[in-house]
Design a protein around this motif. Structure first.
Motif, PDB file in Angstrom:
ATOM      1  N   PHE A 132       0.906  -1.140   0.194  1.00  0.00           N
ATOM      2  CA  PHE A 132      -0.071   0.000  -0.096  1.00  0.00           C
ATOM      3  C   PHE A 132       0.761   1.232  -0.085  1.00  0.00           C
ATOM      4  O   PHE A 132       0.643   2.129  -0.916  1.00  0.00           O
ATOM      5  CB  PHE A 132      -0.918  -0.278   1.131  1.00  0.00           C
ATOM      6  CG  PHE A 132      -1.817   1.162   1.414  1.00  0.00           C
ATOM      7  CD1 PHE A 132      -2.917   1.343   0.700  1.00  0.00           C
ATOM      8  CD2 PHE A 132      -1.359   2.007   2.739  1.00  0.00           C
ATOM      9  CE1 PHE A 132      -3.737   2.621   1.083  1.00  0.00           C
ATOM     10  CE2 PHE A 132      -2.366   3.310   2.911  1.00  0.00           C
ATOM     11  CZ  PHE A 132      -3.334   3.417   2.003  1.00  0.00           C
ATOM     12  N   LEU A 133       1.782   1.400   0.705  1.00  0.00           N
ATOM     13  CA  LEU A 133       2.738   2.379   1.044  1.00  0.00           C
ATOM     14  C   LEU A 133       3.416   2.596  -0.413  1.00  0.00           C
ATOM     15  O   LEU A 133       3.739   3.657  -0.799  1.00  0.00           O
ATOM     16  CB  LEU A 133       3.543   2.355   2.339  1.00  0.00           C
ATOM     17  CG  LEU A 133       2.745   2.204   3.536  1.00  0.00           C
ATOM     18  CD1 LEU A 133       3.937   2.418   4.732  1.00  0.00           C
ATOM     19  CD2 LEU A 133       2.048   3.863   3.717  1.00  0.00           C
ATOM     20  N   ASN A 134       3.983   1.688  -0.675  1.00  0.00           N
ATOM     21  CA  ASN A 134       4.988   1.636  -1.779  1.00  0.00           C
ATOM     22  C   ASN A 134       4.158   2.242  -3.276  1.00  0.00           C
ATOM     23  O   ASN A 134       4.785   2.981  -3.994  1.00  0.00           O
ATOM     24  CB  ASN A 134       5.404   0.366  -2.372  1.00  0.00           C
ATOM     25  CG  ASN A 134       6.479   0.191  -3.469  1.00  0.00           C
ATOM     26  OD1 ASN A 134       7.743   0.522  -2.817  1.00  0.00           O
ATOM     27  ND2 ASN A 134       6.362   0.133  -4.420  1.00  0.00           N
ATOM     28  N   PHE A 187      -6.662  -1.707   1.216  1.00  0.00           N
ATOM     29  CA  PHE A 187      -7.288  -1.187   2.487  1.00  0.00           C
ATOM     30  C   PHE A 187      -8.807  -0.430   2.165  1.00  0.00           C
ATOM     31  O   PHE A 187      -8.658   0.032   1.033  1.00  0.00           O
ATOM     32  CB  PHE A 187      -6.427  -0.478   3.284  1.00  0.00           C
ATOM     33  CG  PHE A 187      -5.249  -0.917   4.032  1.00  0.00           C
ATOM     34  CD1 PHE A 187      -5.519  -1.695   5.271  1.00  0.00           C
ATOM     35  CD2 PHE A 187      -3.946  -1.061   3.245  1.00  0.00           C
ATOM     36  CE1 PHE A 187      -4.130  -2.240   5.490  1.00  0.00           C
ATOM     37  CE2 PHE A 187      -2.889  -1.891   3.856  1.00  0.00           C
ATOM     38  CZ  PHE A 187      -3.008  -2.501   5.050  1.00  0.00           C
ATOM     39  N   PRO A 188      -9.515  -0.553   3.083  1.00  0.00           N
ATOM     40  CA  PRO A 188     -10.937  -0.046   2.650  1.00  0.00           C
ATOM     41  C   PRO A 188     -10.701   1.462   2.761  1.00  0.00           C
ATOM     42  O   PRO A 188      -9.736   2.181   3.385  1.00  0.00           O
ATOM     43  CB  PRO A 188     -11.787  -0.559   4.125  1.00  0.00           C
ATOM     44  CG  PRO A 188     -11.150  -1.756   4.320  1.00  0.00           C
ATOM     45  CD  PRO A 188      -9.619  -1.736   4.208  1.00  0.00           C
ATOM     46  N   PRO A 189     -11.788   2.210   2.172  1.00  0.00           N
ATOM     47  CA  PRO A 189     -11.858   3.603   2.156  1.00  0.00           C
ATOM     48  C   PRO A 189     -11.853   4.260   3.534  1.00  0.00           C
ATOM     49  O   PRO A 189     -12.178   3.560   4.352  1.00  0.00           O
ATOM     50  CB  PRO A 189     -13.114   4.048   1.408  1.00  0.00           C
ATOM     51  CG  PRO A 189     -13.459   2.807   0.770  1.00  0.00           C
ATOM     52  CD  PRO A 189     -13.203   1.478   1.457  1.00  0.00           C
ATOM     53  N   ARG A 190     -11.175   5.455   3.515  1.00  0.00           N
ATOM     54  CA  ARG A 190     -11.015   6.122   4.736  1.00  0.00           C
ATOM     55  C   ARG A 190     -10.320   5.430   6.073  1.00  0.00           C
ATOM     56  O   ARG A 190     -10.477   5.583   7.152  1.00  0.00           O
ATOM     57  CB  ARG A 190     -12.217   6.692   5.251  1.00  0.00           C
ATOM     58  CG  ARG A 190     -12.902   7.743   4.271  1.00  0.00           C
ATOM     59  CD  ARG A 190     -14.242   8.234   5.051  1.00  0.00           C
ATOM     60  NE  ARG A 190     -15.074   9.532   4.469  1.00  0.00           N
ATOM     61  CZ  ARG A 190     -15.691   9.242   3.381  1.00  0.00           C
ATOM     62  NH1 ARG A 190     -16.015   8.057   2.933  1.00  0.00           N
ATOM     63  NH2 ARG A 190     -16.204  10.321   2.673  1.00  0.00           N
ATOM     64  N   THR A 191      -9.304   4.349   5.699  1.00  0.00           N
ATOM     65  CA  THR A 191      -8.565   3.683   6.504  1.00  0.00           C
ATOM     66  C   THR A 191      -7.182   3.782   6.281  1.00  0.00           C
ATOM     67  O   THR A 191      -6.764   4.100   5.097  1.00  0.00           O
ATOM     68  CB  THR A 191      -8.925   2.290   6.752  1.00  0.00           C
ATOM     69  OG1 THR A 191      -8.760   1.578   5.337  1.00  0.00           O
ATOM     70  CG2 THR A 191     -10.471   2.372   6.840  1.00  0.00           C
ATOM     71  N   ALA A 192      -6.296   3.453   7.233  1.00  0.00           N
ATOM     72  CA  ALA A 192      -4.931   3.516   7.141  1.00  0.00           C
ATOM     73  C   ALA A 192      -4.405   2.383   7.993  1.00  0.00           C
ATOM     74  O   ALA A 192      -5.003   2.232   9.094  1.00  0.00           O
ATOM     75  CB  ALA A 192      -4.285   4.853   7.322  1.00  0.00           C
ATOM     76  N   PRO A 193      -3.367   1.707   7.456  1.00  0.00           N
ATOM     77  CA  PRO A 193      -2.791   0.662   8.396  1.00  0.00           C
ATOM     78  C   PRO A 193      -2.058   1.123   9.762  1.00  0.00           C
ATOM     79  O   PRO A 193      -1.542   2.079   9.632  1.00  0.00           O
ATOM     80  CB  PRO A 193      -1.862  -0.259   7.568  1.00  0.00           C
ATOM     81  CG  PRO A 193      -1.490   0.923   6.625  1.00  0.00           C
ATOM     82  CD  PRO A 193      -2.652   1.556   6.332  1.00  0.00           C
ATOM     83  N   VAL A 246      -2.915  10.887   5.604  1.00  0.00           N
ATOM     84  CA  VAL A 246      -2.300  10.155   6.727  1.00  0.00           C
ATOM     85  C   VAL A 246      -2.436   8.592   5.975  1.00  0.00           C
ATOM     86  O   VAL A 246      -3.433   7.886   6.063  1.00  0.00           O
ATOM     87  CB  VAL A 246      -3.025   9.986   7.959  1.00  0.00           C
ATOM     88  CG1 VAL A 246      -2.314   9.296   9.159  1.00  0.00           C
ATOM     89  CG2 VAL A 246      -3.220  11.520   8.424  1.00  0.00           C
ATOM     90  N   CYS A 247      -1.091   7.863   6.003  1.00  0.00           N
ATOM     91  CA  CYS A 247      -1.017   6.630   5.259  1.00  0.00           C
ATOM     92  C   CYS A 247      -0.628   5.726   6.195  1.00  0.00           C
ATOM     93  O   CYS A 247      -1.016   4.515   5.809  1.00  0.00           O
ATOM     94  CB  CYS A 247       0.251   6.652   4.355  1.00  0.00           C
ATOM     95  SG  CYS A 247       0.099   8.295   3.168  1.00  0.00           S
ATOM     96  N   ALA A 248      -0.244   5.796   7.241  1.00  0.00           N
ATOM     97  CA  ALA A 248       0.167   4.531   8.425  1.00  0.00           C
ATOM     98  C   ALA A 248       0.490   5.201   9.539  1.00  0.00           C
ATOM     99  O   ALA A 248       0.876   6.303   9.828  1.00  0.00           O
ATOM    100  CB  ALA A 248       1.397   3.871   7.939  1.00  0.00           C
ATOM    101  N   ARG A 249       0.183   4.534  10.661  1.00  0.00           N
ATOM    102  CA  ARG A 249       0.689   4.764  12.069  1.00  0.00           C
ATOM    103  C   ARG A 249       1.388   3.608  12.639  1.00  0.00           C
ATOM    104  O   ARG A 249       1.048   2.485  12.374  1.00  0.00           O
ATOM    105  CB  ARG A 249      -0.600   4.999  13.029  1.00  0.00           C
ATOM    106  CG  ARG A 249      -0.113   5.592  14.355  1.00  0.00           C
ATOM    107  CD  ARG A 249      -1.621   5.457  15.384  1.00  0.00           C
ATOM    108  NE  ARG A 249      -2.301   4.226  15.396  1.00  0.00           N
ATOM    109  CZ  ARG A 249      -3.292   4.111  16.154  1.00  0.00           C
ATOM    110  NH1 ARG A 249      -3.821   5.115  16.694  1.00  0.00           N
ATOM    111  NH2 ARG A 249      -3.992   3.007  16.387  1.00  0.00           N
TER     112      ARG A 249
END
Length: 946
Positions: free
Chosen positions: A78-80, A762-768, A939-942
């Motif tokens: 996802f990030l790549n 990943f589903p919409p409006r979400t981030a891993p 915001v892509c990940a935490r």
């Protein structure tokens, strides 16, 4: 409101991924998207903000979800994908080492120079054989990788369309739709007749003649804009007030980046060179008669073989030699007769010798007796028409008798008895050429098609070979016929062993893959054309020593020998250029092959000595040319772009595993297989560094620009091994096929397909959210993508940053890619899952911290850009006053001119054009500084310790 590429939006109740955003003439935007949610998955569409409500997903709306895939591979994919879709700024080169090419520093100089400009626009004017196609391909690849090359138009001579299409695909993974006669017929079958093919295909290659001669395609073109336009052999569009020039100017005004390539960028007239410069930058030249090299050096790359030899091993030393063909008694007699024949000018008021035509007769005979017969016959027909009007014109009757005698003498020298033909057969014997499949491939050039035709008939008869062993390549052939001959000649299994070519094959065509023998059966009276011919085999990538021979008719008779010395002198000078000078245009200072030939013929017709015509070597002025030479070394600065994977094989392995898991989950939940994923398979061969991918409908649509022969079967086989691709390219020429292997890297259509797949994990409006054991306890790390667009539609900022949340507050810093602290350890799944999913109560403060950092970076970026724009405006002001000054002066001196009204109107139109160019350029520069809306954050990940 702006919509960054790679962001998610909600339109008509469905989730979409933004692929491209374009401003419209009404002040709104056209947003190109691909569907993500179930109903619209993989469907591509364009929505207008003036019609549809497009709801961007705000960064504060994010909810965090856990990633339970092994090694957090879903998150990495996802990030790549997001990193791939992030535009690249700066002037550093990012694509080096990723194309299937023999890499040398000099090939990246045009791209490096272009990236340092506000708009990447450059003329690549390197000499014959240096690989301008590769240099242009590097720049195209760089712009596409930066997100500034979605729409590409390549304009080239018709004989080179397939060659360039194949080079761009096999070496750079750039698919171009080829609009030759076959491609146009294909379009008519695939899309409605009234649909603009330049809207249907984003990347197109077409010939300038097709655009010039087909009004419908020209109309389509006028309604298009492009990210990049590349015009090959650009000298063909340099003459003002021609259809080709008007088309090229139109294209130059409707694209952001422009590449012009030509080994002969002008015809000796500064106006023609200024025309090309003004395509690159309308404000580059105020007065074409006073082109200042230092002021245009940033727009031109000009080098010759001797300039780049220290930087590359990609050239072979040339073995070239003159082969003197001792004239037979019949040829001697004809040469003497030619020198004595005085032909009169037709339709002149009083008897006047046509000395130029006498030279034309000599030049024709130096090609072959057959060519002389053809030239004489044409003149006889003209004389007969003239005598029908004036039967008493004694001078024409004498000319007719003399020409008929010349014809009889030429007929007495058939091809097989000519001295040049005999020497040709000796030369072929030395090269072990007998027409068999073991014979080396040979190229033979002649400027006369009649000579080529006679040679072909005689060679086929003497060697007893089939007609397909000796092939013709002339301007009389159609585009597909020319491309078929070139393709066949480069094939290992082709029966062609001798290619008889006119000078239409002297520009741009690659004939060096399986050939290193070249014969000049006649010598063009132009140093430029001689070098162009030699450049077909003496070029970058030649694997063998080029063997070049010049056949020169020579006579022991003093009377006859005088007629052949011009050819000896031409070859002598050409060899010195080949080995010492490099630039053939610096000898006669005409810079155009047709101009050179005309000049030499006229000087000989006037009776001038050859030494006066060609001058001494000491007189060669290398600084005469107004094209600046790129003799200083340009440092290539490189930059690594952020990515999550070491290589594409590792990425494809993770994607294959996740897609397989998704397919199984779909079947488990619904009880049947996902119809959108039927037949979707990926296989990885680590040993061969190859990926095999089934061509599903959505992937097939991304490859539709390629010809059917390039996408055979239901699978494609990209590889990450550039050397394997280069071997595949060489092997494919054995049977003329397209290579089975092609290079998988960031701009391959498969990469775009991979990114779309990964962004849908990943589903919409979400981030891993991730827990990693090597992170510092008590600190949360938020990985954020930031982008800002200018009013010109181009990115002002495109960065990745990390916001760290600790007990003492929030702080932001740049993300450093694989060198970042977040990447210093292996991403191993943790068992800690409490309180890691759902909304984040601190997300607003995280986003506020990120906005503060981004706004600060944006101001720094604007200050840097403002300084460059200030320098451009200073140069623009200087250009304006230099351009307008002569118009003001002329206006004040026309009061007593009886034609002053018309002249004043022309001056006023010129003034208006200058002022329009000035104002539009100023507006364009200012639009580069104005930010459209607020910077967009995602915001892509935490990440946290766990």
């Amino acid at each position: 409101m702006t919509y960054p590429i790679g962001s998610r939006v909600k339109i008509r109740g469905e989730e979409w991924l933004v692929q491209d955003v374009r401003p419209t003439e009404t002040g709104h935007y056209a947003v190109r998207v691909v569907g993500l949610s179930e109903v619209v998955r993989d469907h591509q569409a364009t929505f207008l903000t003036s019609i549809d409500h497009i709801d961007p997903i705000r960064p504060e709306d994010v909810e965090f979800v856990s990633d339970k895939s092994p090694g957090y591979r879903r998150t990495k994919l996802f990030l790549n994908a997001l990193m791939m879709r992030t535009p690249i700024l700066g002037s550093e080169v990012t694509v080096r080492g990723q194309a299937a090419m023999d890499d040398s520093d000099y090939q990246y100089v045009p791209t490096q120079m272009a990236l340092e400009r506000l708009r990447p626009r450059i003329l690549i004017a390197d000499g014959v054989g240096l690989g301008k196609t590769i240099e242009a391909g590097v720049m195209l690849a760089e712009l596409i990788r930066r997100g500034r090359g979605r729409r590409v138009l390549v304009v080239a001579p018709r004989s080179m369309l397939e060659q360039l299409q194949k080079e761009m695909w096999t070496r750079f993974s750039i698919p171009l739709m080829r609009l030759d006669s076959v491609g146009i017929a294909r379009i008519r079958r695939e899309i409605p007749q009234n649909k603009n093919p330049f809207h249907y295909y984003d990347k197109v290659i077409i010939s300038i003649d097709t655009l010039k001669n087909d009004d419908r395609y020209r109309l389509f073109l006028e309604n298009c804009t492009w990210d990049v336009v590349w015009i090959d052999e650009a000298h063909n569009v340099a003459n003002q007030h021609t259809d080709r020039n008007r088309l090229a100017t139109l294209l130059a005004n409707r694209c952001h980046s422009l590449i012009l390539t030509s080994a002969t960028p002008h015809n000796g007239k500064p106006e023609s060179f200024a025309t090309l410069l003004r395509m690159l930058d309308p404000t580059s030249v105020a007065d074409p008669e006073k082109i200042a090299k230092e002021e245009i050096r940033h727009l031109v790359v000009r080098r010759f073989k001797n300039d780049v030899l220290p930087q590359t091993p990609g050239f072979k030393d040339v073995h070239d030699a003159a082969v003197f063909c001792l004239a037979t008694p019949e040829e001697d007699e004809l040469l003497i007769r030619l020198g004595e024949t005085l032909v009169h000018a037709i339709r002149s008021g009083k008897p006047k010798r046509d000395a130029l035509f006498s030279v034309t007769l000599l030049k024709a005979f130096l090609s072959s007796p057959t060519a002389l017969i053809k030239t004489v016959d044409q003149r006889i027909r003209r004389l007969e028409r003239q005598l029908a009007e004036d039967p008493e014109a004694e001078r024409y009757l004498k000319d007719l008798r003399d020409l008929k005698l010349l014809r009889q003498m030429a007929e007495a020298i058939p091809m097989e008895r000519s001295s040049k033909y005999r020497e040709l057969k000796k030369l072929l014997r030395e090269w072990n050429w007998d027409g068999s499949p073991q014979s080396p491939r040979v190229i033979l050039f002649s400027e006369r098609i009649d000579t080529l035709t006679a040679l072909r008939e005689q060679l086929i008869r003497d060697y007893g070979v089939n007609e397909d062993v000796v092939a013709l390549f002339t301007a009389r052939m159609s585009d597909t016929e020319q491309m078929d001959v070139v393709r066949s000649f480069n094939e290992g299994t082709s029966p062609i062993r001798l290619l008889l070519a006119s000078d239409v094959a002297s520009e741009g065509v690659n004939l060096h893959h399986r050939c290193h023998h070249l014969v000049h059966f006649d010598i063009p009276w132009s140093f430029i054309r001689l070098q162009q011919r030699n450049g077909r085999i003496d070029r970058f990538g030649q694997q063998n020593t080029p063997e070049i021979r010049y056949l020169i008719l020579k006579s022991d008779s003093e009377a006859a020998g005088a007629e052949t010395r011009v050819v000896e002198k031409l070859v002598e000078k050409a060899q010195r250029i080949q080995h010492n000078l490099g630039d053939p245009g610096s000898v006669l200072k005409l810079f155009d092959p047709d101009e050179e030939e005309q000049y030499v013929q006229e000087r000989i017709a006037e009776g001038d000595p050859l030494d006066d015509i060609f001058g001494d070597d000491d007189d060669w002025d290398l600084d005469f040319d107004f094209v600046p030479r790129t003799t200083t070394h340009v440092s290539i600065r490189e930059k690594e772009v952020p990515r999550m994977y070491r290589d594409w094989l590792e990425l494809m392995e993770d994607l294959q595993a996740e897609l397989e898991r998704d397919r199984k989950n779909f079947e488990r939940i619904h009880g049947f297989r996902d119809p959108n994923r039927q037949g979707e398979k990926i296989r990885i061969d680590r040993e061969r560094r190859r990926v095999t991918i089934s061509v599903t409908p959505d992937l097939k649509s991304r490859l539709r620009s390629l010809p059917p022969e390039a996408r055979k079967g239901e699978e494609i086989h990209p590889t990450t091994d550039a050397s394997r691709v280069m071997r595949s390219i060489r092997m494919a020429t054995i049977d003329g096929a397209w290579p089975r292997d092609h290079l998988l890297w960031d701009i391959h259509p498969v990469a775009d397909w991979v990114a779309d797949r990964a962004l849908g994990l990943f589903p919409p409006r979400t981030a891993p959210t991730l827990t990693l054991p090597f992170l510092e306890e008590g600190i949360y790390y938020y990985l954020i993508q930031a982008q800002a667009l200018t009013e010109s539609g181009h990115p002002a900022l495109a960065e990745w940053l990390v916001v760290e949340r600790a007990d003492d507050g929030f702080r932001a810093r740049p993300f450093e890619g694989r060198r970042d602290p977040l990447m210093r350890g292996a991403w191993v799944n943790s068992s800690k899952e409490n309180d890691v999913t759902g909304p984040d109560m601190d997300i607003r403060r995280v986003v506020a911290c990120a906005r503060e950092y981004v706004n600060k970076r944006l101001k720094e970026r604007q200050r840097e850009l403002a300084e460059r724009i200030r320098e451009e405006k200073e140069r623009l002001e200087k250009w304006y006053w230099e351009s307008i000054k002569p118009l003001r002066h002329q206006q004040g001196t026309l009061l007593d001119d009886p034609l002053r009204a018309a002249r004043l109107r022309r001056l006023e139109a010129e003034r208006h054009k200058i002022e329009f160019t000035y104002e539009s350029t100023v507006n364009e520069l200012e639009s580069m500084l104005k930010i459209k809306g607020d910077p967009v954050l995602r915001v892509c990940a935490r990440l946290m310790r766990g």
